[in-house]
Scaffold this motif. Sequence first.
Motif, PDB file in Angstrom:
ATOM      1  N   LEU A   1       0.800  -1.223   0.000  1.00  0.00           N
ATOM      2  CA  LEU A   1       0.000   0.000   0.000  1.00  0.00           C
ATOM      3  C   LEU A   1       0.835   1.278   0.000  1.00  0.00           C
ATOM      4  O   LEU A   1       0.275   2.382  -0.029  1.00  0.00           O
ATOM      5  CB  LEU A   1      -0.922   0.012   1.229  1.00  0.00           C
ATOM      6  CG  LEU A   1      -1.982  -1.105   1.265  1.00  0.00           C
ATOM      7  CD1 LEU A   1      -2.655  -1.148   2.632  1.00  0.00           C
ATOM      8  CD2 LEU A   1      -3.015  -0.893   0.169  1.00  0.00           C
ATOM      9  N   ASN A   2       2.153   1.156   0.016  1.00  0.00           N
ATOM     10  CA  ASN A   2       2.986   2.341   0.176  1.00  0.00           C
ATOM     11  C   ASN A   2       2.837   3.328  -0.978  1.00  0.00           C
ATOM     12  O   ASN A   2       2.789   4.539  -0.772  1.00  0.00           O
ATOM     13  CB  ASN A   2       4.457   1.933   0.323  1.00  0.00           C
ATOM     14  CG  ASN A   2       5.349   3.116   0.640  1.00  0.00           C
ATOM     15  OD1 ASN A   2       5.076   3.883   1.555  1.00  0.00           O
ATOM     16  ND2 ASN A   2       6.425   3.271  -0.125  1.00  0.00           N
ATOM     17  N   SER A   3       2.765   2.810  -2.201  1.00  0.00           N
ATOM     18  CA  SER A   3       2.629   3.718  -3.339  1.00  0.00           C
ATOM     19  C   SER A   3       1.308   4.473  -3.280  1.00  0.00           C
ATOM     20  O   SER A   3       1.233   5.656  -3.639  1.00  0.00           O
ATOM     21  CB  SER A   3       2.735   2.943  -4.657  1.00  0.00           C
ATOM     22  OG  SER A   3       1.737   1.940  -4.726  1.00  0.00           O
ATOM     23  N   LEU A   4       0.268   3.813  -2.826  1.00  0.00           N
ATOM     24  CA  LEU A   4      -1.032   4.467  -2.664  1.00  0.00           C
ATOM     25  C   LEU A   4      -0.954   5.560  -1.607  1.00  0.00           C
ATOM     26  O   LEU A   4      -1.495   6.662  -1.774  1.00  0.00           O
ATOM     27  CB  LEU A   4      -2.079   3.425  -2.289  1.00  0.00           C
ATOM     28  CG  LEU A   4      -3.511   3.911  -2.099  1.00  0.00           C
ATOM     29  CD1 LEU A   4      -4.037   4.522  -3.378  1.00  0.00           C
ATOM     30  CD2 LEU A   4      -4.394   2.768  -1.645  1.00  0.00           C
ATOM     31  N   ARG A   5      -0.257   5.279  -0.517  1.00  0.00           N
ATOM     32  CA  ARG A   5      -0.087   6.277   0.548  1.00  0.00           C
ATOM     33  C   ARG A   5       0.597   7.530   0.017  1.00  0.00           C
ATOM     34  O   ARG A   5       0.156   8.660   0.284  1.00  0.00           O
ATOM     35  CB  ARG A   5       0.747   5.674   1.684  1.00  0.00           C
ATOM     36  CG  ARG A   5       1.123   6.683   2.776  1.00  0.00           C
ATOM     37  CD  ARG A   5       2.224   6.140   3.674  1.00  0.00           C
ATOM     38  NE  ARG A   5       3.488   5.987   2.978  1.00  0.00           N
ATOM     39  CZ  ARG A   5       4.373   6.958   2.786  1.00  0.00           C
ATOM     40  NH1 ARG A   5       4.122   8.177   3.223  1.00  0.00           N
ATOM     41  NH2 ARG A   5       5.504   6.730   2.154  1.00  0.00           N
TER      42      ARG A   5
END
Length: 453
Positions: free
Chosen positions: A122-126
Amino acid sequence: MIDVLILVALVAAIVLTTAKLKISPFIALIGAAIIGGFAFRLPTADIVPTILTSFGNTLGNIGLVILFGTMIGLVLERSGGAISMADALIKVLGTRFPNLTMSVIGYIVAIPVFCDSGFIILNSLRKAIAVRAKVSPVGMAVALMTGLYATHTMVPPTPGPLAAAGELGVIEDLGLVIGLGLPIAAVAAGAALLFASTLRRKTFELLPKSSGEPELDQSYEELRASYGTLPPASLAFLPILVPIILICLASFGNLPSAPFGEGTLLTALQFVGSPSIALIIGFALGVLLLKGKGRLEQFNDIVTGSIGVAAPILLITAAGAAFGGVLGASELTGFIADNLSTLGLGIFVPFIIAAALKTAQGSSTVAIITTAALVAPMLESLGLGETMGAVLTVFAIGAGAMVVSHANDSYFWVVSQLSRIPVATAYRTLTPATAIEGVAAMLATWVMSLIVL
């Protein structure tokens, strides 16, 4: 007592060397592991094997997960998929509460998925939502980290709480554990979210970007325009959703009730639902988002860039595990358990033991499993011998396993390194957030004990 003082000195030395002297965390952690081996009086012949075993096991367990998770993140960023996802989520949830958005997503994802894997996925979404909503990426990292942490430590079928339920004799009451664990985990995530919200508008200096990481510091409008035609959000979510669904199915297939039987279907689900294979499938779906000419070159650039981004994270994470392995091999954990198990504090005893073990050796799962084994024979004397008492003990242990995340916790390094948060800043943000979350979870468990016991 001397071992506790040694631990404090080692942790203080790690903080000093990494935060003040700017020495690489990898070197600081390996050095602490070697010095700790002698300080804790491990047999000299066992120090190096202990370090190498813990280091290698961690690389083996999460190496591919981190690498392919990083690849998914980069392919989503390079293709514009992360922007498409951010647009879709913001249409539903708005931009007023971006931290809440990430906390809720993390809370749901970590029910079947390890928090480390969930953050990587989920890091890229964050990052995309942080740019879109113009809020602190550090605050959003805290919100996502703690949202994931809440259900990871308290709600089966995550392995830690599932193992604790089995050890404490309530595996047949797993529905009760899940049903009560969800609201307690929500209280924990909510408390941490309040802390994350205090960071929303604060400015923090971040670590420099690696050569493989794209720029996301321009305005959201400029960023969006730079990608041209964005991929549909329905396709952009697949590299994240498909691995999560596969991991979920494998986790539920392993429940005692065997919902998928014990034949070919279960075997197939266990294979495609293992985190490494699930993320490989997710990356393959992400590659389909690449467009235009030179897609093979784009693919190779993403793979090369991912290795550059993932390598420092892998080494630091494994070094943290090596430090934790030395602590686990010492007499420190036994001392903590022996001195805290006889205090007569009822439901707070498993919390204190789990918190002490978690803080000492870093792994939440190890703290949960070890504490469950230690307190299982004590349930009657603690007044927790009935089914509901044992269920609440699972939550007390899970709450303790959040307190606190620091240098010997691989999750601390995964979050801080992927978020480019300097070590000193991480100690001021990530560490207190997990302390607040764990204490809130314990207080919610205590209140529930007053009602049902």
